[in-house]
Design a protein around this motif. Structure first.
Motif, mmCIF file in Angstrom:
data_model
loop_
_atom_site.group_PDB
_atom_site.id
_atom_site.type_symbol
_atom_site.label_atom_id
_atom_site.label_comp_id
_atom_site.label_asym_id
_atom_site.label_seq_id
_atom_site.Cartn_x
_atom_site.Cartn_y
_atom_site.Cartn_z
ATOM 1 N N GLU A 149 0.836 -1.214 0.000
ATOM 2 C CA GLU A 149 0.000 0.000 0.000
ATOM 3 C C GLU A 149 0.866 1.257 0.000
ATOM 4 N N ASP A 150 1.958 1.249 0.788
ATOM 5 C CA ASP A 150 2.897 2.386 0.788
ATOM 6 C C ASP A 150 3.483 2.583 -0.602
ATOM 7 N N ASP A 151 3.913 1.475 -1.219
ATOM 8 C CA ASP A 151 4.493 1.553 -2.560
ATOM 9 C C ASP A 151 3.479 2.086 -3.564
ATOM 10 N N LYS A 152 2.240 1.588 -3.505
ATOM 11 C CA LYS A 152 1.195 2.068 -4.422
ATOM 12 C C LYS A 152 0.995 3.564 -4.257
ATOM 13 N N SER A 153 0.951 4.007 -3.015
ATOM 14 C CA SER A 153 0.777 5.420 -2.710
ATOM 15 C C SER A 153 1.937 6.250 -3.272
ATOM 16 N N GLN A 154 3.161 5.738 -3.120
ATOM 17 C CA GLN A 154 4.339 6.442 -3.651
ATOM 18 C C GLN A 154 4.310 6.500 -5.175
ATOM 19 N N VAL A 155 3.922 5.397 -5.818
ATOM 20 C CA VAL A 155 3.833 5.370 -7.285
ATOM 21 C C VAL A 155 2.790 6.384 -7.771
ATOM 22 N N LEU A 156 1.635 6.419 -7.121
ATOM 23 C CA LEU A 156 0.605 7.394 -7.492
ATOM 24 C C LEU A 156 1.124 8.814 -7.325
ATOM 25 N N ASP A 157 1.845 9.061 -6.251
ATOM 26 C CA ASP A 157 2.399 10.375 -5.985
ATOM 27 C C ASP A 157 3.363 10.793 -7.097
ATOM 28 N N VAL A 158 4.273 9.897 -7.465
ATOM 29 C CA VAL A 158 5.266 10.185 -8.510
ATOM 30 C C VAL A 158 4.585 10.463 -9.849
ATOM 31 N N THR A 159 3.611 9.621 -10.221
ATOM 32 C CA THR A 159 2.975 9.778 -11.530
ATOM 33 C C THR A 159 2.117 11.047 -11.580
ATOM 34 N N ARG A 160 1.437 11.374 -10.487
ATOM 35 C CA ARG A 160 0.650 12.616 -10.445
ATOM 36 C C ARG A 160 1.556 13.840 -10.481
ATOM 37 N N VAL A 187 -9.386 10.097 -14.572
ATOM 38 C CA VAL A 187 -10.602 9.322 -14.795
ATOM 39 C C VAL A 187 -10.525 8.003 -14.037
ATOM 40 N N LYS A 188 -9.424 7.291 -14.225
ATOM 41 C CA LYS A 188 -9.277 5.965 -13.617
ATOM 42 C C LYS A 188 -7.786 5.658 -13.497
ATOM 43 N N ILE A 189 -7.412 5.036 -12.378
ATOM 44 C CA ILE A 189 -6.006 4.673 -12.197
ATOM 45 C C ILE A 189 -5.888 3.293 -11.573
ATOM 46 N N SER A 190 -4.791 2.623 -11.879
ATOM 47 C CA SER A 190 -4.487 1.365 -11.203
ATOM 48 C C SER A 190 -2.973 1.230 -11.092
ATOM 49 N N VAL A 191 -2.559 0.539 -10.052
ATOM 50 C CA VAL A 191 -1.134 0.291 -9.814
ATOM 51 C C VAL A 191 -0.966 -1.173 -9.442
ATOM 52 N N LYS A 192 -0.014 -1.830 -10.090
ATOM 53 C CA LYS A 192 0.361 -3.201 -9.724
ATOM 54 C C LYS A 192 1.815 -3.164 -9.278
ATOM 55 N N GLY A 194 15.274 3.214 -2.826
ATOM 56 C CA GLY A 194 14.113 3.649 -2.065
ATOM 57 C C GLY A 194 13.191 4.625 -2.771
ATOM 58 N N LYS A 195 13.495 4.954 -4.045
ATOM 59 C CA LYS A 195 12.651 5.901 -4.792
ATOM 60 C C LYS A 195 12.124 5.244 -6.058
ATOM 61 N N TRP A 196 10.877 5.552 -6.392
ATOM 62 C CA TRP A 196 10.289 5.031 -7.626
ATOM 63 C C TRP A 196 10.702 5.915 -8.796
ATOM 64 N N ILE A 197 11.267 5.277 -9.814
ATOM 65 C CA ILE A 197 11.737 5.954 -11.027
ATOM 66 C C ILE A 197 10.918 5.422 -12.204
ATOM 67 N N ILE A 198 10.487 6.340 -13.082
ATOM 68 C CA ILE A 198 9.699 5.947 -14.256
ATOM 69 C C ILE A 198 10.665 5.566 -15.376
ATOM 70 N N LEU A 199 10.547 4.311 -15.825
ATOM 71 C CA LEU A 199 11.449 3.799 -16.877
ATOM 72 C C LEU A 199 10.937 4.149 -18.264
ATOM 73 N N LYS A 200 9.611 4.000 -18.441
ATOM 74 C CA LYS A 200 9.038 4.338 -19.741
ATOM 75 C C LYS A 200 7.552 4.564 -19.591
ATOM 76 N N SER A 201 7.003 5.268 -20.566
ATOM 77 C CA SER A 201 5.566 5.541 -20.587
ATOM 78 C C SER A 201 5.050 5.333 -21.997
ATOM 79 N N VAL A 202 3.935 4.641 -22.087
ATOM 80 C CA VAL A 202 3.293 4.385 -23.378
ATOM 81 C C VAL A 202 1.914 4.998 -23.353
ATOM 82 N N ALA A 203 1.650 5.884 -24.295
ATOM 83 C CA ALA A 203 0.349 6.567 -24.366
ATOM 84 C C ALA A 203 -0.533 5.925 -25.425
#
Length: 127
Positions: free
Chosen positions: A7-18, A72-77, A115-124
């Motif tokens: 849950e902490d990781d999901k929260s951190q990922v959402l924070d980084v992406t937002r 609109v909608k978000i999910s994290v795995k 200890g930090k989430w880094i975005i490797l790639k994004s596909v739109a």
């Protein structure tokens, strides 16, 4: 891995992406760079794969201008130190001369490094 860690990781990922989306609107490539891997690529809805440096150039020159977004909608795995974020936004942006409210789905691959989430790639894609 404990559930509270996930849950902490999901929260951190959402924070980084937002934060990334807000930084795109703010045209703050300096801080964006802290969230993006050295070899980050952005795949556009056209299928064009763009390097981080080229994307930053286009943000700075306003070839790509982001105005606002509505989630609109978000999910994290989460799997160990890897994460997949899927976010659907209504994105008000002008891309290469065309301004639209894009129904944009971003699928981002992230990795936890030091200890930090880094975005490797994004596909739109659109949704």
């Amino acid at each position: 891995m404990k559930m509270d860690n996930i849950e902490d990781d999901k929260s951190q990922v959402l924070d980084v992406t937002r934060q990334l989306t807000q930084l795109m609107i703010d045209m703050n490539t300096v801080v964006m760079n802290k969230f993006l891997d050295t070899h980050f690529t952005l795949t556009h809805i056209t299928g064009y794969v763009q390097s981080k440096a080229e994307w930053f150039d286009e943000i700075e020159s306003e070839q790509m201008k982001y105005y606002s977004f509505k989630e609109v909608k978000i999910s994290v795995k989460i799997e160990e130190d890897k994460a997949t974020f899927v976010g659907q936004n209504l994105l008000d942006a002008r891309i290469w001369g065309t301004r639209n409210n894009w129904r944009l789905q971003q699928t981002m691959q992230l990795e936890k490094l030091n200890g930090k989430w880094i975005i490797l790639k994004s596909v739109a894609t659109t949704f």
